[in-house]
Design a protein around this motif. Structure first.
Motif, PDB file in Angstrom:
ATOM      1  N   ASP A  80     -24.956  11.238  44.082  1.00  0.00           N
ATOM      2  CA  ASP A  80     -24.692  10.222  43.272  1.00  0.00           C
ATOM      3  C   ASP A  80     -23.193   9.340  43.876  1.00  0.00           C
ATOM      4  OD1 ASP A  80     -26.255  10.362  40.898  1.00  0.00           O
ATOM      5  OD2 ASP A  80     -25.339  12.254  40.243  1.00  0.00           O
ATOM      6  N   ALA A  83     -24.476   7.871  47.494  1.00  0.00           N
ATOM      7  CA  ALA A  83     -25.221   6.942  47.459  1.00  0.00           C
ATOM      8  C   ALA A  83     -24.571   5.357  46.937  1.00  0.00           C
ATOM      9  CB  ALA A  83     -26.396   7.041  46.571  1.00  0.00           C
ATOM     10  N   ARG A  84     -23.739   5.688  46.082  1.00  0.00           N
ATOM     11  CA  ARG A  84     -22.871   4.571  45.493  1.00  0.00           C
ATOM     12  C   ARG A  84     -21.770   4.130  46.613  1.00  0.00           C
ATOM     13  NH1 ARG A  84     -20.079   7.433  41.506  1.00  0.00           N
ATOM     14  NH2 ARG A  84     -21.986   7.412  40.361  1.00  0.00           N
ATOM     15  N   THR A  87     -24.075   2.088  48.918  1.00  0.00           N
ATOM     16  CA  THR A  87     -24.442   0.773  48.143  1.00  0.00           C
ATOM     17  C   THR A  87     -23.229  -0.170  48.070  1.00  0.00           C
ATOM     18  OG1 THR A  87     -26.242   1.970  47.173  1.00  0.00           O
ATOM     19  CG2 THR A  87     -25.220  -0.238  46.044  1.00  0.00           C
ATOM     20  N   ASP A  88     -22.135   0.448  47.807  1.00  0.00           N
ATOM     21  CA  ASP A  88     -20.863  -0.566  47.840  1.00  0.00           C
ATOM     22  C   ASP A  88     -20.466  -0.872  49.187  1.00  0.00           C
ATOM     23  OD1 ASP A  88     -20.539   0.006  45.118  1.00  0.00           O
ATOM     24  OD2 ASP A  88     -19.054   1.360  45.427  1.00  0.00           O
ATOM     25  N   SER A  94     -31.042   3.950  47.780  1.00  0.00           N
ATOM     26  CA  SER A  94     -32.167   4.113  46.727  1.00  0.00           C
ATOM     27  C   SER A  94     -31.404   4.837  45.626  1.00  0.00           C
ATOM     28  CB  SER A  94     -33.537   4.881  46.987  1.00  0.00           C
ATOM     29  OG  SER A  94     -33.269   6.109  47.460  1.00  0.00           O
ATOM     30  N   ALA A  95     -31.915   4.667  44.566  1.00  0.00           N
ATOM     31  CA  ALA A  95     -31.127   5.437  43.267  1.00  0.00           C
ATOM     32  C   ALA A  95     -31.376   6.785  43.365  1.00  0.00           C
ATOM     33  CB  ALA A  95     -31.798   4.738  41.756  1.00  0.00           C
ATOM     34  N   PRO A  96     -30.433   7.540  43.124  1.00  0.00           N
ATOM     35  CA  PRO A  96     -30.812   9.150  43.187  1.00  0.00           C
ATOM     36  C   PRO A  96     -31.602   9.569  42.264  1.00  0.00           C
ATOM     37  CG  PRO A  96     -28.383   8.427  43.614  1.00  0.00           C
ATOM     38  CD  PRO A  96     -29.063   7.265  43.152  1.00  0.00           C
ATOM     39  N   HIS A  97     -32.672  10.248  42.437  1.00  0.00           N
ATOM     40  CA  HIS A  97     -33.510  10.861  41.579  1.00  0.00           C
ATOM     41  C   HIS A  97     -34.104  12.373  41.905  1.00  0.00           C
ATOM     42  CE1 HIS A  97     -36.238   9.482  45.054  1.00  0.00           C
ATOM     43  NE2 HIS A  97     -37.126  10.263  44.575  1.00  0.00           N
ATOM     44  N   TYR A 104     -32.723  16.838  44.496  1.00  0.00           N
ATOM     45  CA  TYR A 104     -32.114  15.354  44.127  1.00  0.00           C
ATOM     46  C   TYR A 104     -31.795  14.619  45.288  1.00  0.00           C
ATOM     47  CZ  TYR A 104     -29.159  12.628  40.871  1.00  0.00           C
ATOM     48  OH  TYR A 104     -28.693  11.682  40.035  1.00  0.00           O
ATOM     49  N   SER A 106     -31.661  10.737  47.725  1.00  0.00           N
ATOM     50  CA  SER A 106     -31.648   9.164  47.844  1.00  0.00           C
ATOM     51  C   SER A 106     -32.308   8.907  49.220  1.00  0.00           C
ATOM     52  CB  SER A 106     -30.302   8.628  47.444  1.00  0.00           C
ATOM     53  OG  SER A 106     -30.186   7.264  47.948  1.00  0.00           O
TER      54      SER A 106
END
Length: 241
Positions: A80, A83-84, A87-88, A94-97, A104, A106
């Motif tokens: 989480d 990935a953030r 992205t920043d 991609s959104a973690p899933h 889990y 991205s």
């Protein structure tokens, strides 16, 4: 006694090795070394690396489903936060899933279009091995976890890596809903917690190993996979030393 070469990583031909290495240094916390024939990028305290070679001819990077090279996987404690951070910084992680009972994760592409998977040590809902720390690239605790190749003939490739390179099969992960199975090989003597190589219990354990594994994605019913010609942008081969 026969001495086998150990699995070290992957060679990729790229348009600009030094610029791409700088991306991984800045945003992934990797280090680099110039070997004369290319630039190798690696994480501290790990023997595995990605060797970036200067491409002799431009062509699109791997993107087709049946190209033999798929990705590198980076394992870490907190997807989480990682990935953030990416992205920043302007990268489309991609959104973690939670993907099935695999992990889990991205995904994103590097500046030259090569696929990267961020894979958390533990499943969604399980305790993290540590909390992400934004003082470190990707929130810390990173390792080169996998080099992933696609295959249409798993028995042929398992024979190659087990018999020729003396690698051990560490985990088998069926993903039949998506038309493929995953096989993970290593030179390590580590023993999974469950002797059943298909056990889901083994998977978070596998994502916490400090070394890089070779991951084979067997695409069910596929035709032969393809790869770029020598020197063209794309996958150039695995590294055994």
């Amino acid at each position: 006694m026969v001495q086998h070469k150990l699995f070290k990583g992957v060679e990729l031909a790229v348009a600009n090795p030094k610029m791409l290495a700088a991306f991984y240094e800045t945003h992934f916390g990797m280090k680099s070394r110039d070997t004369g024939e290319g630039v190798e990028i690696f994480f501290d305290r790990q023997l595995s690396f990605v060797r970036l070679l200067q491409a002799s001819k431009d062509s699109p990077p791997p993107s087709q489903a049946l190209e033999s090279y798929w990705k590198i996987g980076v394992t870490l404690p907190d997807v989480d936060v990682a990935a953030r951070m990416l992205t920043d910084a302007g990268f489309a992680a991609s959104a973690p899933h939670q993907f099935e009972d695999i992990g889990y994760m991205s995904h994103l592409r590097d500046p030259e279009g090569f696929q990267i998977e961020l894979l958390q040590h533990t499943f969604l809902g399980q305790p993290k091995t540590s909390e992400g720390d934004k003082a470190w690239a990707l929130a810390g605790g990173t390792a080169l976890g996998q080099v992933t190749l696609r295959t249409s003939d798993i028995e042929r490739d398992l024979a190659l890596y087990r018999d020729t390179h003396a690698m051990r099969l560490l985990s088998i992960q069926p993903v039949r809903a998506y038309g493929f199975d995953l096989y993970f090989l290593t030179h390590s003597d580590d023993t999974p917690p469950n002797e059943d190589l298909k056990s889901v219990e083994n998977r978070p354990w596998l994502w916490q190993r400090p070394y890089c594994t070779l991951e084979l994605q067997h695409i069910l019913g596929a035709n032969e996979t393809t790869e770029p010609k020598a020197g063209e942008v794309g996958y150039q081969g695995l590294i055994f030393e």
